[in-house]
Design a protein around this motif. Sequence first.
Motif, PDB file in Angstrom:
ATOM      1  N   GLU A  37       0.815  -1.213   0.000  1.00 60.96           N
ATOM      2  CA  GLU A  37       0.000   0.000   0.000  1.00 60.96           C
ATOM      3  C   GLU A  37       0.851   1.266   0.000  1.00 60.96           C
ATOM      4  N   ALA A  38       1.949   1.255   0.745  1.00 57.07           N
ATOM      5  CA  ALA A  38       2.778   2.454   0.881  1.00 57.07           C
ATOM      6  C   ALA A  38       4.120   2.069   1.484  1.00 57.07           C
ATOM      7  N   ASN A  39       5.067   3.005   1.373  1.00 59.90           N
ATOM      8  CA  ASN A  39       6.356   2.811   2.040  1.00 59.90           C
ATOM      9  C   ASN A  39       6.896   4.183   2.399  1.00 59.90           C
ATOM     10  N   GLN A  40       7.745   4.214   3.419  1.00 59.97           N
ATOM     11  CA  GLN A  40       8.333   5.483   3.830  1.00 59.97           C
ATOM     12  C   GLN A  40       9.630   5.249   4.581  1.00 59.97           C
ATOM     13  N   LEU A  41      10.417   6.311   4.629  1.00 59.84           N
ATOM     14  CA  LEU A  41      11.671   6.327   5.365  1.00 59.84           C
ATOM     15  C   LEU A  41      11.558   7.405   6.425  1.00 59.84           C
ATOM     16  N   ASP A  42      11.861   7.056   7.669  1.00 60.49           N
ATOM     17  CA  ASP A  42      11.873   8.006   8.777  1.00 60.49           C
ATOM     18  C   ASP A  42      13.235   7.938   9.455  1.00 60.49           C
ATOM     19  N   ILE A  43      13.590   9.003  10.125  1.00 66.35           N
ATOM     20  CA  ILE A  43      14.783   9.010  10.963  1.00 66.35           C
ATOM     21  C   ILE A  43      14.282   9.112  12.401  1.00 66.35           C
ATOM     22  N   VAL A  44      14.526   8.066  13.182  1.00 68.58           N
ATOM     23  CA  VAL A  44      14.054   8.001  14.559  1.00 68.58           C
ATOM     24  C   VAL A  44      15.272   7.948  15.470  1.00 68.58           C
ATOM     25  N   ALA A  45      15.427   8.970  16.295  1.00 63.33           N
ATOM     26  CA  ALA A  45      16.573   9.076  17.206  1.00 63.33           C
ATOM     27  C   ALA A  45      17.887   8.911  16.449  1.00 63.33           C
ATOM     28  N   GLY A  46      17.949   9.497  15.252  1.00 66.49           N
ATOM     29  CA  GLY A  46      19.166   9.469  14.457  1.00 66.49           C
ATOM     30  C   GLY A  46      19.392   8.206  13.648  1.00 66.49           C
TER      31      GLY A  46
END
Length: 101
Positions: A37-46
């Motif tokens: 359905e979807a995809n994403q990239l996040d930066i969590v605590a570096g």
Amino acid sequence: MPSFRATLQITGLRPGHAPEEVMDMAVAAVGAAHVVEANQLDIVAGTPRITVRFMVEASEHDAENQFARNAAVSMAHGVNTVASSGALRTYRRQTGKWLAI
């Protein structure tokens, strides 16, 4: 069809691979058996974390969860060919919330 998401920490890129290969590999691994359905990239605590949201064919609740776990493991296995990774987590969308399975 029930909706799930798998998240995976990315701790490094393997030599000779481009950053975009990480998400491409993740989506291909999950998409081999399920609708992405979807995809994403996040930066969590570096730390980079990828998320792939996908649907599993409707069946019995526990079987759906197992299909989702298997998809997450396949995703991690595929990603580990191009990058090193950390924590893998799988969630199910239920009553408007993402619940860990």
